[in-house]
Design a protein around this motif. Structure first.
Motif, PDB file in Angstrom:
ATOM      1  N   SER A 161       0.816  -1.217   0.000  1.00 54.56           N
ATOM      2  CA  SER A 161       0.000   0.000   0.000  1.00 54.56           C
ATOM      3  C   SER A 161       0.850   1.268   0.000  1.00 54.56           C
ATOM      4  O   SER A 161       0.388   2.326  -0.430  1.00 54.56           O
ATOM      5  CB  SER A 161      -0.938   0.011   1.202  1.00 54.56           C
ATOM      6  N   ILE A 162       2.066   1.163   0.483  1.00 54.76           N
ATOM      7  CA  ILE A 162       2.984   2.308   0.464  1.00 54.76           C
ATOM      8  C   ILE A 162       3.777   2.329  -0.837  1.00 54.76           C
ATOM      9  O   ILE A 162       3.918   3.369  -1.486  1.00 54.76           O
ATOM     10  CB  ILE A 162       3.938   2.260   1.687  1.00 54.76           C
ATOM     11  N   ILE A 163       4.279   1.162  -1.232  1.00 52.57           N
ATOM     12  CA  ILE A 163       5.162   1.087  -2.407  1.00 52.57           C
ATOM     13  C   ILE A 163       4.425   1.383  -3.712  1.00 52.57           C
ATOM     14  O   ILE A 163       4.943   2.119  -4.560  1.00 52.57           O
ATOM     15  CB  ILE A 163       5.882  -0.277  -2.469  1.00 52.57           C
TER      16      ILE A 163
ATOM     17  N   SER B 246      -8.259   6.250  -4.813  1.00 43.83           N
ATOM     18  CA  SER B 246      -7.604   5.111  -5.475  1.00 43.83           C
ATOM     19  C   SER B 246      -6.359   4.684  -4.702  1.00 43.83           C
ATOM     20  O   SER B 246      -5.967   3.510  -4.758  1.00 43.83           O
ATOM     21  CB  SER B 246      -7.258   5.442  -6.928  1.00 43.83           C
ATOM     22  N   ILE B 247      -5.758   5.591  -3.971  1.00 45.73           N
ATOM     23  CA  ILE B 247      -4.630   5.244  -3.103  1.00 45.73           C
ATOM     24  C   ILE B 247      -5.156   4.582  -1.833  1.00 45.73           C
ATOM     25  O   ILE B 247      -4.640   3.551  -1.399  1.00 45.73           O
ATOM     26  CB  ILE B 247      -3.778   6.494  -2.787  1.00 45.73           C
ATOM     27  N   ALA B 248      -6.204   5.154  -1.270  1.00 45.49           N
ATOM     28  CA  ALA B 248      -6.782   4.613  -0.028  1.00 45.49           C
ATOM     29  C   ALA B 248      -7.392   3.227  -0.224  1.00 45.49           C
ATOM     30  O   ALA B 248      -7.423   2.424   0.714  1.00 45.49           O
ATOM     31  CB  ALA B 248      -7.839   5.579   0.509  1.00 45.49           C
ATOM     32  N   ILE B 249      -7.857   2.937  -1.429  1.00 41.88           N
ATOM     33  CA  ILE B 249      -8.554   1.669  -1.652  1.00 41.88           C
ATOM     34  C   ILE B 249      -7.594   0.477  -1.662  1.00 41.88           C
ATOM     35  O   ILE B 249      -8.008  -0.652  -1.390  1.00 41.88           O
ATOM     36  CB  ILE B 249      -9.395   1.717  -2.965  1.00 41.88           C
ATOM     37  N   ILE B 250      -6.331   0.708  -1.924  1.00 41.84           N
ATOM     38  CA  ILE B 250      -5.369  -0.403  -1.995  1.00 41.84           C
ATOM     39  C   ILE B 250      -5.360  -1.216  -0.694  1.00 41.84           C
ATOM     40  O   ILE B 250      -5.627  -2.418  -0.728  1.00 41.84           O
ATOM     41  CB  ILE B 250      -3.953   0.088  -2.375  1.00 41.84           C
ATOM     42  N   PRO B 251      -5.076  -0.597   0.455  1.00 38.35           N
ATOM     43  CA  PRO B 251      -5.073  -1.420   1.678  1.00 38.35           C
ATOM     44  C   PRO B 251      -6.462  -1.932   2.053  1.00 38.35           C
ATOM     45  O   PRO B 251      -6.586  -3.022   2.605  1.00 38.35           O
ATOM     46  CB  PRO B 251      -4.513  -0.481   2.752  1.00 38.35           C
ATOM     47  N   LEU B 252      -7.496  -1.161   1.725  1.00 47.54           N
ATOM     48  CA  LEU B 252      -8.853  -1.616   2.055  1.00 47.54           C
ATOM     49  C   LEU B 252      -9.206  -2.891   1.297  1.00 47.54           C
ATOM     50  O   LEU B 252      -9.717  -3.850   1.883  1.00 47.54           O
ATOM     51  CB  LEU B 252      -9.875  -0.518   1.748  1.00 47.54           C
ATOM     52  N   VAL B 253      -8.943  -2.913   0.004  1.00 42.37           N
ATOM     53  CA  VAL B 253      -9.242  -4.097  -0.803  1.00 42.37           C
ATOM     54  C   VAL B 253      -8.418  -5.291  -0.319  1.00 42.37           C
ATOM     55  O   VAL B 253      -8.951  -6.382  -0.116  1.00 42.37           O
ATOM     56  CB  VAL B 253      -8.973  -3.837  -2.307  1.00 42.37           C
ATOM     57  N   LEU B 254      -7.141  -5.060  -0.122  1.00 46.36           N
ATOM     58  CA  LEU B 254      -6.267  -6.164   0.281  1.00 46.36           C
ATOM     59  C   LEU B 254      -6.621  -6.702   1.666  1.00 46.36           C
ATOM     60  O   LEU B 254      -6.621  -7.915   1.884  1.00 46.36           O
ATOM     61  CB  LEU B 254      -4.801  -5.735   0.207  1.00 46.36           C
ATOM     62  N   ARG B 255      -6.937  -5.820   2.602  1.00 47.24           N
ATOM     63  CA  ARG B 255      -7.320  -6.279   3.946  1.00 47.24           C
ATOM     64  C   ARG B 255      -8.676  -6.997   3.914  1.00 47.24           C
ATOM     65  O   ARG B 255      -8.860  -8.013   4.587  1.00 47.24           O
ATOM     66  CB  ARG B 255      -7.362  -5.119   4.925  1.00 47.24           C
ATOM     67  N   THR B 256      -9.611  -6.484   3.136  1.00 49.11           N
ATOM     68  CA  THR B 256     -10.921  -7.124   3.016  1.00 49.11           C
ATOM     69  C   THR B 256     -10.771  -8.523   2.420  1.00 49.11           C
ATOM     70  O   THR B 256     -11.358  -9.484   2.906  1.00 49.11           O
ATOM     71  CB  THR B 256     -11.870  -6.255   2.158  1.00 49.11           C
TER      72      THR B 256
END
Length: 179
Positions: free
Chosen positions: A20-22, A125-135
């Motif tokens: 999510s950072i990279i 679109s940046i915030a959704i990366i960790p949300l999708v992956l964690r979900t």
């Protein structure tokens, strides 16, 4: 059993945080890289806008599937959405590494609407990366109640990002210069 899941979840969370950072950093850095002597990939924007539209449709169908008890279909559709998002990202980077950025040419209220949609699209679109992956990780680990809770946050944001990707494309498409 739950200790194993906790250890796996911690590993997933670490990996998700790193990704999510990279990803946004790499995308931002690659935005400034232009591949010399390569034909611009100017045909890509309508394709990746279409991918965004398809993602939005599949997201809605996936919610319908799970609400109707079809876990197998839901899982396949959500995995497809992640795959489509990766494909979008590859095409988006490819386009921007071979083509000059296009400026929005509209004026007045439409210009402010465009920039509002664009900025919220980029931020989310940046915030959704960790949300999708964690979900996704919650479901993968069998933590379905936690998955459902997080999905209620993730779904509308992901749907917004997918839909606004199409809207941004249609608003800027008259200003593309095709080389």
């Amino acid at each position: 059993m739950s200790d194993t899941i906790t250890i796996k979840e911690k590993k997933f969370n670490r990996l998700i945080t790193i990704v999510s950072i990279i990803v946004p950093i790499v995308v931002a850095l690659l935005f400034g890289v232009k591949i010399p002597n390569v034909k611009p990939l100017s045909f890509l924007p309508p394709i990746y806008a279409g991918i965004n539209g398809l993602t939005a449709i599949i997201l809605v169908i996936a919610v319908w599937a799970i609400k109707n008890g079809n876990k197998k279909l839901h899982k396949k559709l959500m995995t497809s959405c992640i795959g489509l998002s990766l494909l979008f990202l590859i095409m988006y980077i490819g386009y921007h590494m071979t083509s000059d950025s296009t400026s929005y040419g509209g004026e007045g209220l439409l210009k402010y609407i465009y920039f509002f949609i664009l900025i919220t699209h980029i931020v989310l679109s940046i915030a959704i990366i960790p949300l999708v992956l964690r979900t996704y990780a919650k479901a993968y680990l069998g933590k379905y109640e936690a998955h459902r809770k997080l999905a209620k946050i993730t779904f509308p944001i992901w749907l917004y990002v997918a839909i606004t990707g199409v809207v941004v494309y249609f608003m800027i498409s008259p200003y593309y210069t095709h080389v």
